[in-house]
Design a protein around this motif. Structure first.
Motif, mmCIF file in Angstrom:
data_model
loop_
_atom_site.group_PDB
_atom_site.id
_atom_site.type_symbol
_atom_site.label_atom_id
_atom_site.label_comp_id
_atom_site.label_asym_id
_atom_site.label_seq_id
_atom_site.Cartn_x
_atom_site.Cartn_y
_atom_site.Cartn_z
ATOM 1 N N CYS A 71 0.298 4.464 -9.169
ATOM 2 C CA CYS A 71 -0.060 3.061 -8.905
ATOM 3 C C CYS A 71 -1.572 2.884 -8.952
ATOM 4 C CB CYS A 71 0.505 2.603 -7.562
ATOM 5 S SG CYS A 71 2.280 2.281 -7.610
ATOM 6 N N SER A 79 2.655 -2.327 -2.778
ATOM 7 C CA SER A 79 3.566 -3.415 -2.407
ATOM 8 C C SER A 79 4.089 -4.135 -3.649
ATOM 9 C CB SER A 79 2.883 -4.400 -1.462
ATOM 10 O OG SER A 79 1.714 -4.921 -2.048
ATOM 11 N N GLU A 80 3.230 -4.333 -4.612
ATOM 12 C CA GLU A 80 3.640 -5.000 -5.855
ATOM 13 C C GLU A 80 4.606 -4.108 -6.652
ATOM 14 O OE1 GLU A 80 1.392 -6.644 -9.814
ATOM 15 O OE2 GLU A 80 0.372 -6.925 -7.876
ATOM 16 N N TYR A 82 6.673 -1.813 -5.453
ATOM 17 C CA TYR A 82 7.986 -1.812 -4.805
ATOM 18 C C TYR A 82 8.694 -3.157 -4.936
ATOM 19 C CZ TYR A 82 7.427 2.909 -3.115
ATOM 20 O OH TYR A 82 7.284 4.268 -3.055
ATOM 21 N N ARG A 83 7.939 -4.243 -4.956
ATOM 22 C CA ARG A 83 8.545 -5.557 -5.220
ATOM 23 C C ARG A 83 9.167 -5.566 -6.619
ATOM 24 N NH1 ARG A 83 4.847 -7.916 -2.070
ATOM 25 N NH2 ARG A 83 3.251 -8.045 -3.663
ATOM 26 N N LYS A 93 16.963 -4.228 -2.514
ATOM 27 C CA LYS A 93 16.343 -5.054 -1.478
ATOM 28 C C LYS A 93 17.087 -4.859 -0.162
ATOM 29 C CE LYS A 93 14.208 -9.416 -0.754
ATOM 30 N NZ LYS A 93 13.282 -10.182 -1.486
#
Length: 99
Positions: A71, A79-80, A82-83, A93
């Motif tokens: 990353c 965070s992006e 994993y989103r 989710k």
């Protein structure tokens, strides 16, 4: 080296968990990032020392440290990343509990 012996014993007893859906989503997300940058698997390996081909084929289950390093390399917040995995596969989710 008694501590080494105990570490080996502990690690051998740890349950290995492999979530194929998660590994597939990680694979697709990294392929997408690499492709968007116009990079080959070899480019990434040369730059990071990480054999991303093994991740992209789900041969390897990457550690959290490996995901973090990739990353950083692709300049995407964790965070992006994993989103994006949740977008690729909504089954990943996790619903929050209401307390």
């Amino acid at each position: 080296m008694l501590i080494d012996f105990f570490l080996v014993q502990f690690e051998s007893r740890m349950k290995k968990i492999k979530n194929k859906e998660l590994l597939t989503s990680i694979s697709l997300a990294f392929k997408e990032l690499r492709s968007n940058e116009g990079l080959t698997q070899q480019n990434v390996k040369d730059d990071t020392g990480i054999h991303i081909g093994r991740i992209e084929t789900t041969t390897n289950d990457p550690s959290s440290s490996t995901i973090f390093e990739l990353c950083k390399y692709f300049k995407i917040p964790l965070s992006e990343f994993y989103r994006r995995l949740e977008e690729i596969n909504p089954n990943l989710k996790i619903k929050k509990n209401k307390r």
